[in-house]
Design a protein around this motif. Structure first.
Motif, mmCIF file in Angstrom:
data_model
loop_
_atom_site.group_PDB
_atom_site.id
_atom_site.type_symbol
_atom_site.label_atom_id
_atom_site.label_comp_id
_atom_site.label_asym_id
_atom_site.label_seq_id
_atom_site.Cartn_x
_atom_site.Cartn_y
_atom_site.Cartn_z
ATOM 1 N N GLU B 23 0.841 -1.201 0.000
ATOM 2 C CA GLU B 23 0.000 0.000 0.000
ATOM 3 C C GLU B 23 0.881 1.258 0.000
ATOM 4 O O GLU B 23 0.548 2.260 -0.643
ATOM 5 C CB GLU B 23 -0.946 0.011 1.206
ATOM 6 C CG GLU B 23 -1.961 1.156 1.107
ATOM 7 C CD GLU B 23 -3.069 1.134 2.148
ATOM 8 O OE1 GLU B 23 -3.285 0.081 2.785
ATOM 9 O OE2 GLU B 23 -3.709 2.184 2.311
ATOM 10 N N CYS B 52 -9.981 -7.497 0.519
ATOM 11 C CA CYS B 52 -10.378 -6.433 1.452
ATOM 12 C C CYS B 52 -11.853 -6.487 1.855
ATOM 13 O O CYS B 52 -12.213 -5.990 2.919
ATOM 14 C CB CYS B 52 -10.027 -5.053 0.904
ATOM 15 S SG CYS B 52 -10.944 -4.581 -0.543
ATOM 16 N N VAL B 76 -5.129 -4.799 0.870
ATOM 17 C CA VAL B 76 -5.979 -3.674 0.465
ATOM 18 C C VAL B 76 -6.745 -3.977 -0.832
ATOM 19 O O VAL B 76 -7.756 -3.340 -1.116
ATOM 20 C CB VAL B 76 -5.131 -2.386 0.308
ATOM 21 C CG1 VAL B 76 -4.241 -2.448 -0.948
ATOM 22 C CG2 VAL B 76 -5.991 -1.145 0.291
ATOM 23 N N SER B 77 -6.270 -4.966 -1.591
ATOM 24 C CA SER B 77 -6.944 -5.267 -2.860
ATOM 25 C C SER B 77 -8.119 -6.209 -2.631
ATOM 26 O O SER B 77 -8.196 -6.909 -1.617
ATOM 27 C CB SER B 77 -5.957 -5.881 -3.859
ATOM 28 O OG SER B 77 -5.399 -7.062 -3.343
ATOM 29 N N GLY B 78 -9.003 -6.221 -3.582
ATOM 30 C CA GLY B 78 -10.155 -7.118 -3.516
ATOM 31 C C GLY B 78 -9.771 -8.503 -3.995
ATOM 32 O O GLY B 78 -8.591 -8.852 -4.044
ATOM 33 N N ASN B 149 -7.152 -6.732 -7.155
ATOM 34 C CA ASN B 149 -6.743 -5.383 -7.546
ATOM 35 C C ASN B 149 -7.453 -4.317 -6.718
ATOM 36 O O ASN B 149 -8.477 -4.564 -6.076
ATOM 37 C CB ASN B 149 -6.994 -5.148 -9.035
ATOM 38 C CG ASN B 149 -8.475 -5.042 -9.361
ATOM 39 O OD1 ASN B 149 -9.115 -4.029 -9.153
ATOM 40 N ND2 ASN B 149 -9.044 -6.123 -9.834
ATOM 41 N N HIS B 150 -6.867 -3.142 -6.715
ATOM 42 C CA HIS B 150 -7.405 -2.010 -5.955
ATOM 43 C C HIS B 150 -7.087 -0.741 -6.735
ATOM 44 O O HIS B 150 -5.958 -0.552 -7.174
ATOM 45 C CB HIS B 150 -6.736 -1.965 -4.574
ATOM 46 C CG HIS B 150 -7.099 -0.778 -3.750
ATOM 47 N ND1 HIS B 150 -8.375 -0.587 -3.264
ATOM 48 C CD2 HIS B 150 -6.370 0.279 -3.317
ATOM 49 C CE1 HIS B 150 -8.407 0.538 -2.557
ATOM 50 N NE2 HIS B 150 -7.217 1.091 -2.573
ATOM 51 N N CYS B 151 -8.101 0.109 -6.925
ATOM 52 C CA CYS B 151 -7.877 1.379 -7.617
ATOM 53 C C CYS B 151 -7.777 2.498 -6.595
ATOM 54 O O CYS B 151 -8.546 2.550 -5.641
ATOM 55 C CB CYS B 151 -9.030 1.682 -8.572
ATOM 56 S SG CYS B 151 -9.114 0.509 -9.907
ATOM 57 N N PHE B 152 -6.827 3.379 -6.789
ATOM 58 C CA PHE B 152 -6.594 4.496 -5.861
ATOM 59 C C PHE B 152 -6.237 5.699 -6.703
ATOM 60 O O PHE B 152 -5.166 5.752 -7.297
ATOM 61 C CB PHE B 152 -5.453 4.116 -4.897
ATOM 62 C CG PHE B 152 -5.136 5.164 -3.876
ATOM 63 C CD1 PHE B 152 -3.935 5.866 -3.930
ATOM 64 C CD2 PHE B 152 -6.021 5.457 -2.859
ATOM 65 C CE1 PHE B 152 -3.633 6.832 -2.980
ATOM 66 C CE2 PHE B 152 -5.723 6.422 -1.896
ATOM 67 C CZ PHE B 152 -4.520 7.118 -1.969
ATOM 68 N N THR B 156 -3.529 1.855 -10.118
ATOM 69 C CA THR B 156 -4.110 0.542 -9.847
ATOM 70 C C THR B 156 -3.042 -0.295 -9.168
ATOM 71 O O THR B 156 -1.890 -0.333 -9.622
ATOM 72 C CB THR B 156 -4.571 -0.132 -11.149
ATOM 73 O OG1 THR B 156 -5.584 0.680 -11.742
ATOM 74 C CG2 THR B 156 -5.141 -1.515 -10.877
ATOM 75 N N TRP B 246 -11.191 0.185 8.480
ATOM 76 C CA TRP B 246 -10.246 1.010 7.722
ATOM 77 C C TRP B 246 -9.886 2.222 8.567
ATOM 78 O O TRP B 246 -10.782 2.940 9.022
ATOM 79 C CB TRP B 246 -10.888 1.535 6.435
ATOM 80 C CG TRP B 246 -11.209 0.538 5.378
ATOM 81 C CD1 TRP B 246 -12.207 -0.380 5.406
ATOM 82 C CD2 TRP B 246 -10.545 0.364 4.126
ATOM 83 N NE1 TRP B 246 -12.221 -1.112 4.240
ATOM 84 C CE2 TRP B 246 -11.201 -0.678 3.437
ATOM 85 C CE3 TRP B 246 -9.464 0.993 3.502
ATOM 86 C CZ2 TRP B 246 -10.806 -1.114 2.171
ATOM 87 C CZ3 TRP B 246 -9.078 0.560 2.238
ATOM 88 C CH2 TRP B 246 -9.744 -0.485 1.589
ATOM 89 N N GLY B 299 -10.900 4.360 -4.646
ATOM 90 C CA GLY B 299 -10.074 3.944 -3.520
ATOM 91 C C GLY B 299 -10.146 4.846 -2.313
ATOM 92 O O GLY B 299 -9.435 4.644 -1.340
#
Lengths: 230, 346
Positions: B23, B52, B76-78, B149-152, B156, B246, B299
């Protein structure tokens, strides 16, 4: 602060900075502007900070628009109106009343618009699924009640208000769920206009809302299930 | 996606610290506009990393975790839960969304990256298949690589693992409700395969398929500091790992400023006051400015205070650690600093 780019909330074009006077597209107030779009759209500082209620009231009072769908779309483009929410309950009726006022078919004063808002705000959040009455349909019925000065003691005016609400409700129910306040808004207005024509011989030209311009921004868009999806 | 990439080979002895570092890489990339990064890491301890959004008690057998000394962590990613032991090659990719020029949406972009992994595994004579939504890679109807994956903002983050020589007996005991069975590269190849071999193959595949040019680097001071902080407040805590709690921000204080779009003169004055108040506190204070109508960046979660300000149209407003601190009235710098310091001391 760094200078930023802004895109017109009404037409999407890149805004230009200015220090000339401009007329607010919503409330028609003239003031020294900061950002104006090339098509002349400007939103005054007060309207940028307005709540949904303040915005709808000011705009419906000052608008000269005769098409309630166009007026509803114009209002829904403002950031104060979320994608879904109880704001649509009084947006629908406000647009109808303003258009009726401007078409000269009914005498509707500013105090009538204020009275309408006080009544239509009573339709709570989620009333469609929780109470079986979509606030947009209720708002449409409320608008007709205001326009015809109906009360519980009235005869045809009361019937018309209820017919507008119930027919709008029936048409909204046909679309299915989950709820889309944009689709409900378009449906309630279209149904109201249709009934005003059939019952009172009043013709209100309306823009077709197809294709819905809110679809791309709506993560819960019903897609092909919605009659306004294009 | 042809561009310079950072290549990081860094493993911390504590599995949770590796997730914190992932992260941190994403935050550093966003804040410092760093190049895309590919990281490899491994662990000698057993752990599972929950996606997550997963519920720990639905997905994992707690008793068997305890018996087999498997630590339960959350990334943190799904995506789905990943079991990791010394037989896993774990990887992390932090990439700009602008890199996805040929893939028009996120699913296609992740599938493109999975295709690179699939090509890498061909080096071991493995004919693999990428799952339809890029959740991972299948070999002979069994999972051999898992991805989340996680978008912020515009980044990504992809976190994944390759089952190279994983202990599948323990995996089977730990995971409930498996969608697919698992296999390992070593099992399928019928010979031992080393983690480094697989890593080299992946790098070659990225170079060939994505025209990526790798530069081996170490962690920056900023990344190390952010990772330590994230471990302290999130990845080292049961609240996150077991209950999805969180933290508001990776810094001590989160300030959200809710303003109009376009900014009014009042909104500009409010932002100005906030920026001046935190000029010497940037290491401890995270500032987010939300312009009404523009939505929430990927994110990012808005706090209850901001949600309320938006519903009640209290605009402009300042929300500090999730509580509405100033609404419409613009505070002085000193007034705001007092609120911030109070939150830092709490």
């Amino acid at each position: 602060m760094n200078s930023e780019e802004y895109y017109c909330i009404i037409c999407g074009k890149l805004m230009q900075s200015t220090d000339e006077k401009a007329v607010c597209s919503y409330c028609k107030k003239e003031e020294k502007a900061d950002y104006v779009c090339p098509d002349g759209h400007y939103v005054c500082e007060e309207c940028r900070l307005a709540s949904a209620e303040q915005l709808i009231l000011k705009t419906c009072k000052s608008s000269s628009e005769r098409d309630p769908i166009k007026l509803a779309i114009f209002l829904m483009k403002h950031p104060a109106i979320p994608m879904h929410g109880p704001e649509h309950h009084y947006l629908v009726g406000g647009s109808i009343l303003s258009a009726l006022k401007n078409s000269g078919k009914f005498e509707i004063k500013n105090s009538d618009l204020e009275g309408f808002l006080r009544r239509a705000k009573k339709f709570p959040y989620g009333s469609c699924g929780l109470l079986g009455v979509c606030g947009a349909a209720g708002g449409a019925g409320t608008a007709i009640s205001i326009a015809t000065k109906a009360t519980m003691m009235s005869d045809k005016e009361r019937s018309l208000a209820m017919e507008v609400a119930s027919e709008s409700l029936k048409e909204i129910a046909k679309i299915g769920g989950p709820r889309c306040c944009k689709a409900s808004t378009f449906t309630a207005i279209k149904t109201t206009v249709k009934l005003l024509n059939e019952r009172l011989g009043i013709s209100i030209p309306i823009l077709s809302p197809n294709p819905c311009e809110f679809s791309k921004k709506n993560p819960e868009c019903l897609g092909k299930k919605c009659p306004y999806f294009g | 996606m042809g561009a310079e990439w950072r290549l990081l080979n860094y493993s911390d002895a504590t599995p949770a610290k590796n997730l914190a570092l992932d992260e941190a890489l994403m935050i550093a990339k966003h804040e410092k506009a760093l190049p895309n990064v590919l990281r490899f890491w491994s662990t000698s301890s057993r752990c599972i990393t929950l996606g997550c959004f997963e519920n720990a008690d639905y997905v994992v057998d707690f008793e068997n975790c305890r018996k087999n000394e498997v630590t339960i962590l959350r990334r943190v990613s799904g995506g789905q839960v990943m079991y990791m032991d010394e037989g896993n090659l774990n990887f992390t990719i932090a990439i700009d969304e602008s890199s996805f020029q040929n893939a028009k949406d996120l699913v296609k972009a992740i599938k493109l990256l999975c295709e690179c992994f699939s090509s890498a595994l061909k080096e071991f004579n493995m004919d693999t298949e990428v799952e339809p939504y890029g959740q991972g890679i299948i070999l002979n109807d069994k999972k051999v690589l898992e991805v989340g994956n996680h978008c912020f903002y515009e980044q990504t983050l992809i976190q994944g693992t390759v089952f190279v020589s994983t202990n599948l007996r323990i995996l089977d005991k730990i995971l409930r409700h498996k969608v697919l069975d698992y296999t390992t590269l070593s099992l399928e190849a019928k010979k031992p395969i080393g983690l480094n071999e697989v890593a080299r193959s992946i790098i070659t595949s990225f170079k060939n398929s994505l025209r990526a040019e790798f530069k081996a680097e170490n962690l920056s001071e900023f990344e190390t500091r952010v990772a330590e902080r994230l471990y302290k407040i999130k990845y080292g805590k049961e609240g996150w790992n077991l209950k999805k709690e969180w933290p508001l921000s990776w810094k001590d204080v989160l300030i959200e400023v809710f303003v109009a779009y376009p900014l009014t003169s009042k909104c500009k004055r409010m932002i100005d006051v906030v920026e001046k108040a935190i000029v010497n506190l940037k290491d401890s204070v995270e500032l987010r400015v939300y312009k009404r109508g523009l939505g929430i960046p990927p994110g990012v979660t808005i706090t209850r205070g901001l949600n309320q300000a938006a519903k009640d149209s209290i605009i402009p407003s300042i929300i500090v650690n999730g509580e509405l601190a100033f609404g419409e009235k613009i505070p002085s710098e000193d007034e705001l600093k007092r609120v911030i310091v109070k939150k830092m001391e709490a």
